[in-house]
Motif scaffolding. Structure first.
Motif, PDB file in Angstrom:
ATOM      1  N   VAL A 130      -5.332   5.840   0.377  1.00 49.06           N
ATOM      2  CA  VAL A 130      -4.576   4.591   0.356  1.00 49.06           C
ATOM      3  C   VAL A 130      -4.671   3.990  -1.039  1.00 49.06           C
ATOM      4  CG1 VAL A 130      -4.329   2.276   1.316  1.00 49.06           C
ATOM      5  CG2 VAL A 130      -5.000   4.174   2.808  1.00 49.06           C
ATOM      6  N   LYS A 175       0.837  -1.193   0.000  1.00 43.49           N
ATOM      7  CA  LYS A 175       0.000   0.000   0.000  1.00 43.49           C
ATOM      8  C   LYS A 175       0.877   1.251   0.000  1.00 43.49           C
ATOM      9  CE  LYS A 175      -3.796  -2.159   2.593  1.00 43.49           C
ATOM     10  NZ  LYS A 175      -4.538  -2.151   3.881  1.00 43.49           N
ATOM     11  N   ILE A 195       0.409   5.230   0.964  1.00 39.77           N
ATOM     12  CA  ILE A 195      -0.488   6.187   1.634  1.00 39.77           C
ATOM     13  C   ILE A 195      -0.027   7.581   1.273  1.00 39.77           C
ATOM     14  CG2 ILE A 195      -1.383   7.026   3.821  1.00 39.77           C
ATOM     15  CD1 ILE A 195       0.138   3.572   3.702  1.00 39.77           C
ATOM     16  N   GLU A 249       3.005   0.476   3.331  1.00 41.56           N
ATOM     17  CA  GLU A 249       2.650  -0.660   4.176  1.00 41.56           C
ATOM     18  C   GLU A 249       2.760  -1.923   3.346  1.00 41.56           C
ATOM     19  OE1 GLU A 249      -1.196  -0.201   5.894  1.00 41.56           O
ATOM     20  OE2 GLU A 249      -0.648   1.568   7.086  1.00 41.56           O
ATOM     21  N   ARG A 277      -3.606   0.712  -3.234  1.00 45.24           N
ATOM     22  CA  ARG A 277      -3.061  -0.644  -3.231  1.00 45.24           C
ATOM     23  C   ARG A 277      -2.212  -0.819  -4.482  1.00 45.24           C
ATOM     24  NH1 ARG A 277      -3.314  -5.231  -0.573  1.00 45.24           N
ATOM     25  NH2 ARG A 277      -4.828  -4.379   0.902  1.00 45.24           N
ATOM     26  N   HIS A 314       4.332  10.935   2.443  1.00 47.90           N
ATOM     27  CA  HIS A 314       3.689   9.667   2.118  1.00 47.90           C
ATOM     28  C   HIS A 314       4.256   8.552   2.998  1.00 47.90           C
ATOM     29  CE1 HIS A 314       7.404   9.597  -0.229  1.00 47.90           C
ATOM     30  NE2 HIS A 314       7.283   8.294  -0.327  1.00 47.90           N
TER      31      HIS A 314
END
Length: 293
Positions: A52, A45, A47, A72, A54, A69
């Motif tokens: 968010v 991910k 951000i 994840e 993907r 930014h």
């Protein structure tokens, strides 16, 4: 966007392939360079701007410079990373003028270009993937200085590949809807393209068909500062960029930015940065010499 407004020039800082396994997790990353990520396999991910995204296989993801930014990742992930420094010269950043998409799908040619860029720049791989190990002034100075040692043919090829990659995003970009009076936008363009010479507030007002007092009030309302302060800030910002990328004396630097004398340039530089330009340049040269890649 007028094509005359920007002539982007880019320096490759880093490129390489990274293999992660739930270990690509960082917050509050904000860098003075552009990032492009190409996802080979796996997912993660991104951000950005309270959204968010993907990350998907065979897609490219763009993060402009100075964009806060984070990432994840909770499983296997294979990606290519590309870090690019944009030299602004007398032009605004292309990212100041256009809203770029975050994600695009990569075709086979784009994938081949990325792998070719990595192939001709093996020394640009990161040793560590922690942003705080490479996202700092010493490493930035070191990477920019590497540009001088790259064979000219490879440098030209790298420039072409970077522009091709960014062009894939650019075809889907749109003009920024800046909430700035058109007359002030016109004066900003004049300032950005004339940083190499003295800029008169009277001339700026005339180009906007306003009286000097009216122009100053309108500029301050739109930009939050006086035109004189804005002009000098942009000149000092350019001076700092020139110190990073050029071997130039402080005297020549001052004259190349339209300052009438060294003393005034030195005073204003110290007022903005907290140190005189000579000390700042020595620090940059020392960091470039001693920093690890």
């Amino acid at each position: 966007m007028s094509r005359e407004l920007t002539q982007p020039n880019f320096i490759l800082l880093n490129i390489g392939q990274a293999l992660h396994n739930a270990d690509w997790n960082w917050k509050n990353v904000c860098s003075p360079f552009i990032r492009i990520h190409f996802i080979e396999s796996g997912t993660a991910k991104l951000i950005r701007d309270n959204k968010v995204y993907r990350l998907h296989k065979d897609h490219l993801y763009l993060t402009p410079a100075y964009t806060n930014h984070g990432y994840e990742c909770d499983g296997p992930l294979s990606l290519y990373y590309i870090h690019i420094y944009e030299e602004l010269s007398n032009h605004p950043s292309i990212f100041d003028l256009m809203d770029f998409p975050v994600e695009i799908q990569a075709d086979q040619l784009t994938i081949q270009l990325i792998k070719r860029l990595a192939e001709i720049n093996p020394e640009r791989k990161l040793q560590y993937f922690d942003p705080w190990s490479y996202d700092n002034l010493p490493t930035l100075v070191r990477n920019i200085s590497l540009q001088k040692s790259v064979p000219f043919g490879y440098e030209m090829e790298a420039q072409g590949i970077i522009k091709q990659l960014l062009s894939r995003f650019l075809v889907q970009a749109s003009d920024k809807k800046l909430n700035i009076d058109k007359r002030i936008q016109q004066s900003l363009h004049y300032i950005r393209t004339n940083l190499h010479k003295p800029i008169s507030i009277d001339v700026l007002a005339e180009t906007c068909f306003l009286t000097k007092d009216h122009f100053i009030r309108l500029f301050k309302k739109n930009m939050g500062c006086t035109p004189g302060k804005y002009i000098n800030e942009k000149k000092i910002e350019k001076a700092q960029r020139m110190m990073l990328t050029q071997d130039i004396t402080i005297k020549d630097l001052a004259y190349s930015l339209g300052f009438e004398n060294n003393s005034y340039f030195n005073r204003f530089f110290k007022k903005m940065t907290g140190e005189n330009p000579g000390s700042h340049k020595k620090k940059i040269l020392l960091l470039a010499k001693n920093s690890d890649y």
